[in-house]
Design a protein around this motif. Structure first.
Motif, PDB file in Angstrom:
ATOM      1  N   PHE A 114       0.852  -1.193   0.000  1.00 36.34           N
ATOM      2  CA  PHE A 114       0.000   0.000   0.000  1.00 36.34           C
ATOM      3  C   PHE A 114       0.876   1.227   0.000  1.00 36.34           C
ATOM      4  CE2 PHE A 114      -1.343  -3.277   2.903  1.00 36.34           C
ATOM      5  CZ  PHE A 114      -2.557  -3.651   2.372  1.00 36.34           C
ATOM      6  N   LYS A 115       0.269   2.320  -0.437  1.00 36.56           N
ATOM      7  CA  LYS A 115       0.898   3.617  -0.322  1.00 36.56           C
ATOM      8  C   LYS A 115       0.099   4.394   0.713  1.00 36.56           C
ATOM      9  CE  LYS A 115       0.543   6.634  -3.637  1.00 36.56           C
ATOM     10  NZ  LYS A 115       0.639   7.281  -4.951  1.00 36.56           N
ATOM     11  N   THR A 116       0.799   5.016   1.643  1.00 38.24           N
ATOM     12  CA  THR A 116       0.090   5.797   2.657  1.00 38.24           C
ATOM     13  C   THR A 116       0.994   6.935   3.128  1.00 38.24           C
ATOM     14  OG1 THR A 116      -1.249   5.600   4.682  1.00 38.24           O
ATOM     15  CG2 THR A 116       0.840   4.412   4.654  1.00 38.24           C
ATOM     16  N   ASP A 117       0.465   7.757   4.016  1.00 40.78           N
ATOM     17  CA  ASP A 117       1.247   8.860   4.574  1.00 40.78           C
ATOM     18  C   ASP A 117       1.535   8.579   6.049  1.00 40.78           C
ATOM     19  OD1 ASP A 117       0.966  10.163   2.142  1.00 40.78           O
ATOM     20  OD2 ASP A 117      -0.815  11.273   2.798  1.00 40.78           O
ATOM     21  N   LEU A 118       2.784   8.774   6.421  1.00 40.49           N
ATOM     22  CA  LEU A 118       3.157   8.648   7.834  1.00 40.49           C
ATOM     23  C   LEU A 118       3.702  10.015   8.248  1.00 40.49           C
ATOM     24  CD1 LEU A 118       5.023   5.176   7.623  1.00 40.49           C
ATOM     25  CD2 LEU A 118       2.590   5.589   8.078  1.00 40.49           C
ATOM     26  N   PRO A 119       2.783  10.930   8.612  1.00 41.40           N
ATOM     27  CA  PRO A 119       3.175  12.338   8.765  1.00 41.40           C
ATOM     28  C   PRO A 119       4.034  12.652   9.983  1.00 41.40           C
ATOM     29  CG  PRO A 119       0.849  12.034   9.281  1.00 41.40           C
ATOM     30  CD  PRO A 119       1.346  10.717   8.750  1.00 41.40           C
ATOM     31  N   MET A 120       4.030  11.817  10.985  1.00 38.23           N
ATOM     32  CA  MET A 120       4.878  12.098  12.151  1.00 38.23           C
ATOM     33  C   MET A 120       5.598  10.823  12.586  1.00 38.23           C
ATOM     34  SD  MET A 120       1.952  12.558  15.135  1.00 38.23           S
ATOM     35  CE  MET A 120       2.975  12.284  16.569  1.00 38.23           C
ATOM     36  N   ALA A 121       6.683  11.014  13.305  1.00 39.69           N
ATOM     37  CA  ALA A 121       7.419   9.866  13.824  1.00 39.69           C
ATOM     38  C   ALA A 121       6.575   9.170  14.883  1.00 39.69           C
ATOM     39  CB  ALA A 121       8.752  10.323  14.410  1.00 39.69           C
ATOM     40  N   GLY A 122       6.648   7.873  14.952  1.00 41.41           N
ATOM     41  CA  GLY A 122       5.890   7.119  15.946  1.00 41.41           C
ATOM     42  C   GLY A 122       5.416   5.803  15.378  1.00 41.41           C
ATOM     43  N   ARG A 123       4.537   5.159  16.127  1.00 37.58           N
ATOM     44  CA  ARG A 123       4.052   3.839  15.711  1.00 37.58           C
ATOM     45  C   ARG A 123       2.689   3.925  15.024  1.00 37.58           C
ATOM     46  NH1 ARG A 123       4.109   0.771  21.140  1.00 37.58           N
ATOM     47  NH2 ARG A 123       3.597   2.889  21.784  1.00 37.58           N
ATOM     48  N   TYR A 124       2.580   3.193  13.954  1.00 41.53           N
ATOM     49  CA  TYR A 124       1.339   3.132  13.182  1.00 41.53           C
ATOM     50  C   TYR A 124       0.823   1.699  13.160  1.00 41.53           C
ATOM     51  CZ  TYR A 124       2.435   7.778  11.420  1.00 41.53           C
ATOM     52  OH  TYR A 124       2.699   9.113  11.322  1.00 41.53           O
ATOM     53  N   GLN A 125      -0.478   1.579  13.266  1.00 41.76           N
ATOM     54  CA  GLN A 125      -1.099   0.266  13.176  1.00 41.76           C
ATOM     55  C   GLN A 125      -1.788   0.113  11.826  1.00 41.76           C
ATOM     56  OE1 GLN A 125      -3.127  -1.914  16.547  1.00 41.76           O
ATOM     57  NE2 GLN A 125      -4.857  -0.861  15.614  1.00 41.76           N
ATOM     58  N   VAL A 126      -1.511  -1.000  11.181  1.00 40.41           N
ATOM     59  CA  VAL A 126      -2.163  -1.321   9.920  1.00 40.41           C
ATOM     60  C   VAL A 126      -3.157  -2.443  10.210  1.00 40.41           C
ATOM     61  CG1 VAL A 126      -1.824  -2.077   7.534  1.00 40.41           C
ATOM     62  CG2 VAL A 126       0.005  -0.809   8.721  1.00 40.41           C
ATOM     63  N   THR A 127      -4.436  -2.175   9.989  1.00 44.26           N
ATOM     64  CA  THR A 127      -5.468  -3.202  10.188  1.00 44.26           C
ATOM     65  C   THR A 127      -5.986  -3.600   8.819  1.00 44.26           C
ATOM     66  OG1 THR A 127      -6.091  -2.085  12.246  1.00 44.26           O
ATOM     67  CG2 THR A 127      -7.614  -3.761  11.403  1.00 44.26           C
ATOM     68  N   MET A 128      -5.886  -4.885   8.513  1.00 42.31           N
ATOM     69  CA  MET A 128      -6.306  -5.388   7.203  1.00 42.31           C
ATOM     70  C   MET A 128      -7.392  -6.428   7.345  1.00 42.31           C
ATOM     71  SD  MET A 128      -2.619  -6.092   5.480  1.00 42.31           S
ATOM     72  CE  MET A 128      -3.315  -7.047   4.136  1.00 42.31           C
ATOM     73  N   SER A 129      -8.437  -6.320   6.514  1.00 33.78           N
ATOM     74  CA  SER A 129      -9.449  -7.368   6.430  1.00 33.78           C
ATOM     75  C   SER A 129      -9.351  -7.984   5.054  1.00 33.78           C
ATOM     76  CB  SER A 129     -10.842  -6.791   6.637  1.00 33.78           C
ATOM     77  OG  SER A 129     -10.954  -6.306   7.963  1.00 33.78           O
ATOM     78  N   VAL A 130      -9.195  -9.295   5.016  1.00 36.36           N
ATOM     79  CA  VAL A 130      -8.995  -9.966   3.736  1.00 36.36           C
ATOM     80  C   VAL A 130      -9.899 -11.184   3.605  1.00 36.36           C
ATOM     81  CG1 VAL A 130      -6.558  -9.247   3.807  1.00 36.36           C
ATOM     82  CG2 VAL A 130      -7.139 -11.574   4.405  1.00 36.36           C
ATOM     83  N   LYS A 131     -10.169 -11.525   2.360  1.00 35.38           N
ATOM     84  CA  LYS A 131     -10.850 -12.772   2.035  1.00 35.38           C
ATOM     85  C   LYS A 131      -9.809 -13.707   1.445  1.00 35.38           C
ATOM     86  CE  LYS A 131     -15.224 -12.410   3.059  1.00 35.38           C
ATOM     87  NZ  LYS A 131     -15.740 -13.342   4.087  1.00 35.38           N
ATOM     88  N   VAL A 132      -9.671 -14.873   2.062  1.00 31.45           N
ATOM     89  CA  VAL A 132      -8.732 -15.878   1.576  1.00 31.45           C
ATOM     90  C   VAL A 132      -9.528 -16.944   0.830  1.00 31.45           C
ATOM     91  CG1 VAL A 132      -7.082 -17.657   2.309  1.00 31.45           C
ATOM     92  CG2 VAL A 132      -7.133 -15.446   3.491  1.00 31.45           C
ATOM     93  N   GLN A 133      -9.037 -17.389  -0.310  1.00 27.96           N
ATOM     94  CA  GLN A 133      -9.707 -18.430  -1.087  1.00 27.96           C
ATOM     95  C   GLN A 133      -9.927 -19.670  -0.225  1.00 27.96           C
ATOM     96  OE1 GLN A 133     -10.650 -17.867  -4.336  1.00 27.96           O
ATOM     97  NE2 GLN A 133      -9.860 -15.811  -4.006  1.00 27.96           N
ATOM     98  N   GLY A 134     -11.147 -20.167  -0.182  1.00 31.44           N
ATOM     99  CA  GLY A 134     -11.450 -21.385   0.554  1.00 31.44           C
ATOM    100  C   GLY A 134     -11.659 -21.185   2.043  1.00 31.44           C
ATOM    101  N   GLU A 135     -11.546 -19.944   2.508  1.00 32.52           N
ATOM    102  CA  GLU A 135     -11.716 -19.652   3.931  1.00 32.52           C
ATOM    103  C   GLU A 135     -13.004 -18.851   4.096  1.00 32.52           C
ATOM    104  OE1 GLU A 135      -9.983 -20.236   6.996  1.00 32.52           O
ATOM    105  OE2 GLU A 135     -11.920 -19.353   7.474  1.00 32.52           O
ATOM    106  N   PRO A 136     -14.047 -19.446   4.690  1.00 32.56           N
ATOM    107  CA  PRO A 136     -15.333 -18.737   4.751  1.00 32.56           C
ATOM    108  C   PRO A 136     -15.321 -17.489   5.636  1.00 32.56           C
ATOM    109  CG  PRO A 136     -15.449 -20.871   5.879  1.00 32.56           C
ATOM    110  CD  PRO A 136     -14.115 -20.809   5.200  1.00 32.56           C
ATOM    111  N   GLU A 137     -14.502 -17.505   6.669  1.00 38.85           N
ATOM    112  CA  GLU A 137     -14.481 -16.351   7.570  1.00 38.85           C
ATOM    113  C   GLU A 137     -13.604 -15.238   6.999  1.00 38.85           C
ATOM    114  OE1 GLU A 137     -13.854 -17.192  11.924  1.00 38.85           O
ATOM    115  OE2 GLU A 137     -13.531 -19.188  11.133  1.00 38.85           O
ATOM    116  N   THR A 138     -13.954 -14.002   7.337  1.00 37.73           N
ATOM    117  CA  THR A 138     -13.081 -12.875   7.027  1.00 37.73           C
ATOM    118  C   THR A 138     -11.863 -12.965   7.926  1.00 37.73           C
ATOM    119  OG1 THR A 138     -14.886 -11.442   6.345  1.00 37.73           O
ATOM    120  CG2 THR A 138     -12.906 -10.344   7.153  1.00 37.73           C
ATOM    121  N   VAL A 139     -10.701 -12.749   7.363  1.00 36.84           N
ATOM    122  CA  VAL A 139      -9.459 -12.807   8.131  1.00 36.84           C
ATOM    123  C   VAL A 139      -8.996 -11.376   8.381  1.00 36.84           C
ATOM    124  CG1 VAL A 139      -7.077 -13.635   8.147  1.00 36.84           C
ATOM    125  CG2 VAL A 139      -8.876 -15.023   7.075  1.00 36.84           C
ATOM    126  N   THR A 140      -8.828 -11.020   9.649  1.00 39.22           N
ATOM    127  CA  THR A 140      -8.395  -9.677   9.997  1.00 39.22           C
ATOM    128  C   THR A 140      -7.078  -9.748  10.752  1.00 39.22           C
ATOM    129  OG1 THR A 140     -10.673  -8.929  10.108  1.00 39.22           O
ATOM    130  CG2 THR A 140      -9.060  -7.551  11.206  1.00 39.22           C
TER     131      THR A 140
END
Ligand SMILES: [Cu+2]
Length: 130
Positions: free
Chosen positions: A95-121
């Motif tokens: 991904f491309k994103t902006d990290l405007p200040m020094a510090g810690r950033y959390q990336v939260t992703m929700s994905v669909k995996v082939q053959g996996e009925p549940e959403t994977v986060t």
């Protein structure tokens, strides 16, 4: 003949076994390709998605939601826009994103995996430096 108690215990054991045999949303690992980078605009972030059971990268997932914010440093409301980038490696989602200040950033992703009925986060934390 089985008593009522034994039958119930057997049923419980069987349903537990059935649950354990299925892969679930918890069977995937998200990790940053690079956990530290310089702060700035248009920073590339890449997250590797791995199947815990096979140890293999998950190449065919569909990422339908990505959020980048500074929750790890108490600034959950400080959210950055995210734009997907083409993947250069199987199982790596960029991904491309902006990290405007020094510090810690959390990336939260929700994905669909082939053959996996549940959403994977998954969540990964990266650090932006000055
Ligand atoms: Cu901040």
């Amino acid at each position: 003949m089985l008593s009522k108690f034994t039958t119930a215990a057997l049923a419980a054991t069987l349903s537990l076994a059935a649950t354990a045999a299925l892969a679930g949303a918890g069977d995937y690992t998200f990790e940053p390709v690079k956990a530290e980078m310089k702060k700035g605009d248009d920073v590339m972030l890449a997250v590797r998605l791995t199947n815990k059971q096979t140890g293999k990268p998950v190449a065919d997932a569909v990422v339908f939601k990505t959020r980048v914010d500074m929750a790890p440093d108490g600034m959950a409301e400080m959210e950055s826009a995210v734009a997907p980038l083409p993947s250069k490696e199987p199982g790596v989602y960029a991904f491309k994103t902006d990290l405007p200040m020094a510090g810690r950033y959390q990336v939260t992703m929700s994905v669909k995996v082939q053959g996996e009925p549940e959403t994977v986060t998954g969540k990964v934390v990266v650090t932006a430096t000055k």
